[in-house]
Design a protein around this motif. Sequence first.
Motif, PDB file in Angstrom:
ATOM      1  N   THR A  80      17.650 -37.968  12.824  1.00 53.45           N
ATOM      2  CA  THR A  80      18.528 -37.526  11.738  1.00 53.45           C
ATOM      3  C   THR A  80      19.927 -38.113  11.904  1.00 53.45           C
ATOM      4  OG1 THR A  80      17.304 -35.456  11.505  1.00 53.45           O
ATOM      5  CG2 THR A  80      19.571 -35.476  10.673  1.00 53.45           C
ATOM      6  N   LEU A  81      20.459 -38.027  13.113  1.00 51.88           N
ATOM      7  CA  LEU A  81      21.813 -38.530  13.364  1.00 51.88           C
ATOM      8  C   LEU A  81      21.870 -40.054  13.175  1.00 51.88           C
ATOM      9  CD1 LEU A  81      22.483 -36.346  16.540  1.00 51.88           C
ATOM     10  CD2 LEU A  81      23.560 -36.053  14.288  1.00 51.88           C
ATOM     11  N   GLY A  82      20.842 -40.740  13.671  1.00 54.70           N
ATOM     12  CA  GLY A  82      20.798 -42.196  13.563  1.00 54.70           C
ATOM     13  C   GLY A  82      20.668 -42.656  12.114  1.00 54.70           C
ATOM     14  N   ALA A  83      19.848 -41.935  11.343  1.00 53.48           N
ATOM     15  CA  ALA A  83      19.668 -42.305   9.933  1.00 53.48           C
ATOM     16  C   ALA A  83      20.979 -42.162   9.169  1.00 53.48           C
ATOM     17  CB  ALA A  83      18.584 -41.435   9.303  1.00 53.48           C
ATOM     18  N   MET A  84      21.728 -41.115   9.478  1.00 49.17           N
ATOM     19  CA  MET A  84      23.047 -40.958   8.837  1.00 49.17           C
ATOM     20  C   MET A  84      23.998 -42.062   9.308  1.00 49.17           C
ATOM     21  SD  MET A  84      23.861 -36.878   8.751  1.00 49.17           S
ATOM     22  CE  MET A  84      22.593 -35.700   8.271  1.00 49.17           C
ATOM     23  N   GLN A 110      23.395 -44.994  10.238  1.00 53.04           N
ATOM     24  CA  GLN A 110      23.032 -46.307   9.696  1.00 53.04           C
ATOM     25  C   GLN A 110      23.014 -46.335   8.163  1.00 53.04           C
ATOM     26  OE1 GLN A 110      19.264 -47.360  11.565  1.00 53.04           O
ATOM     27  NE2 GLN A 110      20.049 -46.706  13.569  1.00 53.04           N
ATOM     28  N   GLY A 111      23.399 -45.234   7.547  1.00 50.17           N
ATOM     29  CA  GLY A 111      23.444 -45.199   6.088  1.00 50.17           C
ATOM     30  C   GLY A 111      22.079 -45.086   5.430  1.00 50.17           C
ATOM     31  N   LYS A 112      21.057 -44.760   6.204  1.00 45.86           N
ATOM     32  CA  LYS A 112      19.715 -44.603   5.629  1.00 45.86           C
ATOM     33  C   LYS A 112      19.518 -43.205   5.060  1.00 45.86           C
ATOM     34  CE  LYS A 112      17.663 -48.001   8.759  1.00 45.86           C
ATOM     35  NZ  LYS A 112      16.913 -48.189  10.015  1.00 45.86           N
ATOM     36  N   MET A 113      20.438 -42.308   5.398  1.00 46.09           N
ATOM     37  CA  MET A 113      20.422 -40.938   4.882  1.00 46.09           C
ATOM     38  C   MET A 113      21.872 -40.583   4.567  1.00 46.09           C
ATOM     39  SD  MET A 113      19.265 -37.448   6.968  1.00 46.09           S
ATOM     40  CE  MET A 113      17.637 -38.071   7.398  1.00 46.09           C
ATOM     41  N   ASP A 114      22.076 -39.871   3.462  1.00 45.83           N
ATOM     42  CA  ASP A 114      23.446 -39.476   3.125  1.00 45.83           C
ATOM     43  C   ASP A 114      24.033 -38.614   4.236  1.00 45.83           C
ATOM     44  OD1 ASP A 114      23.409 -40.818   0.748  1.00 45.83           O
ATOM     45  OD2 ASP A 114      22.958 -39.052  -0.482  1.00 45.83           O
ATOM     46  N   TYR A 115      25.287 -38.863   4.540  1.00 47.94           N
ATOM     47  CA  TYR A 115      25.963 -38.037   5.545  1.00 47.94           C
ATOM     48  C   TYR A 115      26.064 -36.597   5.040  1.00 47.94           C
ATOM     49  CZ  TYR A 115      29.537 -36.008   8.510  1.00 47.94           C
ATOM     50  OH  TYR A 115      30.225 -35.175   9.360  1.00 47.94           O
ATOM     51  N   ASP A 116      25.711 -35.667   5.892  1.00 47.99           N
ATOM     52  CA  ASP A 116      25.747 -34.241   5.570  1.00 47.99           C
ATOM     53  C   ASP A 116      26.285 -33.548   6.825  1.00 47.99           C
ATOM     54  OD1 ASP A 116      24.953 -31.470   5.595  1.00 47.99           O
ATOM     55  OD2 ASP A 116      23.397 -31.882   4.098  1.00 47.99           O
ATOM     56  N   ALA A 117      27.528 -33.091   6.731  1.00 53.20           N
ATOM     57  CA  ALA A 117      28.205 -32.553   7.919  1.00 53.20           C
ATOM     58  C   ALA A 117      27.436 -31.385   8.534  1.00 53.20           C
ATOM     59  CB  ALA A 117      29.628 -32.114   7.552  1.00 53.20           C
ATOM     60  N   GLU A 118      26.905 -30.518   7.666  1.00 55.02           N
ATOM     61  CA  GLU A 118      26.224 -29.335   8.183  1.00 55.02           C
ATOM     62  C   GLU A 118      24.927 -29.715   8.905  1.00 55.02           C
ATOM     63  OE1 GLU A 118      24.256 -25.114   6.659  1.00 55.02           O
ATOM     64  OE2 GLU A 118      25.044 -26.511   5.170  1.00 55.02           O
ATOM     65  N   MET A 119      24.158 -30.602   8.274  1.00 57.64           N
ATOM     66  CA  MET A 119      22.893 -31.015   8.889  1.00 57.64           C
ATOM     67  C   MET A 119      23.146 -31.803  10.177  1.00 57.64           C
ATOM     68  SD  MET A 119      19.680 -33.207   7.349  1.00 57.64           S
ATOM     69  CE  MET A 119      19.586 -32.275   5.821  1.00 57.64           C
ATOM     70  N   ALA A 120      24.176 -32.637  10.154  1.00 57.30           N
ATOM     71  CA  ALA A 120      24.508 -33.418  11.352  1.00 57.30           C
ATOM     72  C   ALA A 120      24.895 -32.498  12.501  1.00 57.30           C
ATOM     73  CB  ALA A 120      25.647 -34.391  11.038  1.00 57.30           C
ATOM     74  N   THR A 121      25.644 -31.464  12.198  1.00 62.98           N
ATOM     75  CA  THR A 121      26.064 -30.522  13.238  1.00 62.98           C
ATOM     76  C   THR A 121      24.872 -29.735  13.783  1.00 62.98           C
ATOM     77  OG1 THR A 121      28.264 -30.345  12.282  1.00 62.98           O
ATOM     78  CG2 THR A 121      27.577 -28.557  13.731  1.00 62.98           C
ATOM     79  N   LYS A 122      23.972 -29.338  12.881  1.00 61.61           N
ATOM     80  CA  LYS A 122      22.759 -28.634  13.325  1.00 61.61           C
ATOM     81  C   LYS A 122      21.938 -29.514  14.269  1.00 61.61           C
ATOM     82  CE  LYS A 122      21.619 -25.694   9.359  1.00 61.61           C
ATOM     83  NZ  LYS A 122      20.657 -25.505   8.243  1.00 61.61           N
ATOM     84  N   ALA A 123      21.724 -30.757  13.859  1.00 60.20           N
ATOM     85  CA  ALA A 123      20.916 -31.677  14.680  1.00 60.20           C
ATOM     86  C   ALA A 123      21.592 -31.910  16.026  1.00 60.20           C
ATOM     87  CB  ALA A 123      20.706 -32.999  13.946  1.00 60.20           C
ATOM     88  N   LEU A 158      31.574 -39.220   8.724  1.00 57.47           N
ATOM     89  CA  LEU A 158      30.615 -40.259   9.104  1.00 57.47           C
ATOM     90  C   LEU A 158      31.133 -41.147  10.234  1.00 57.47           C
ATOM     91  CD1 LEU A 158      27.943 -41.720   8.697  1.00 57.47           C
ATOM     92  CD2 LEU A 158      28.979 -42.991   6.804  1.00 57.47           C
ATOM     93  N   GLU A 159      32.398 -41.519  10.166  1.00 58.68           N
ATOM     94  CA  GLU A 159      32.921 -42.416  11.209  1.00 58.68           C
ATOM     95  C   GLU A 159      32.960 -41.724  12.563  1.00 58.68           C
ATOM     96  OE1 GLU A 159      36.548 -44.423  10.150  1.00 58.68           O
ATOM     97  OE2 GLU A 159      35.700 -45.108   8.227  1.00 58.68           O
ATOM     98  N   SER A 160      33.259 -40.438  12.537  1.00 57.93           N
ATOM     99  CA  SER A 160      33.269 -39.657  13.771  1.00 57.93           C
ATOM    100  C   SER A 160      31.864 -39.614  14.384  1.00 57.93           C
ATOM    101  CB  SER A 160      33.784 -38.247  13.443  1.00 57.93           C
ATOM    102  OG  SER A 160      33.601 -37.371  14.526  1.00 57.93           O
TER     103      SER A 160
END
Lengths: 155, 155
Positions: free
Chosen positions: B47-51, B53-66, B129-131
Amino acid sequence: MFSVRKTALAAALIGATAGAAFADGHANPAVKARQQVMSLYAFHLGTLGAMAQGKMDYDAEMATKAASNLAALTSLDQSMMWPAGTDSGSMEGTRAKAEIWSNFPDVGAKGKALADASMAMKEAAGGGLESLQAAMGPLGGACGACHKAYREPES
Amino acid sequence: MFSVRKTALAAALIGATAGAAFADGHANPAVKARQQVMSLYAFHLGTLGAMAQGKMDYDAEMATKAASNLAALTSLDQSMMWPAGTDSGSMEGTRAKAEIWSNFPDVGAKGKALADASMAMKEAAGGGLESLQAAMGPLGGACGACHKAYREPES
């Protein structure tokens, strides 16, 4: 080695053909992830249960390690592991009842009860065999409450 | 269903015969547990890698969960999952080099580096996303450092 792999591949292909009506849950990353989490619960519960039942010598340090891991695992956010359409009526390879998706508040409460019982075990496990044994009941109860309501019986 | 199971059973029996010289790591609970933990790392890194690399839209909440799950998983005590005799020279179904067991301090340090990089990702993932992207490098580096030293290449 090669022939073993070919045989396994053949079995997989036969399986794919026979189950063509349904997607295969084992090939779904979210289903696989939640099953791996459950299996890791079982790995650590196995150590705690063996000690509780006298099948393994009580070891305070090992019991605490197992209970600490279990507490961390039961506290994972599983929301990414239960996407819609991954119930037992929609795919092979899962025993997750469709009722899960129509009862999210109750499922969440049961998951919270499991995390709470695991945290209690984490605190109890290093305090002697009787302390560990006393914490097993609520922990097993929390597992069973969710399985009884939301898991298909083994076919 | 029955015939699929029979076929799978037959394949398993053939596999057991062909690999009789070695124990099967997949049947070893400790080996299975550590492989499931690694697979759960990969689930969340995916999930983190897909975001990143732009293969998945950045989603702060989902990124934090993962990232939070990954931090919890990389902080598990794995000492019960690496018993002696479960290296790739002793059994099938594992790529764990025997060098792991003769270099425990270094293996532990590499595991700690992974947990630290995961904790940094947990703090970074929700900050844009940059972070998230900036935290991916050290995280991938920590994975790779251990795999390079202690995992057999895929055969």
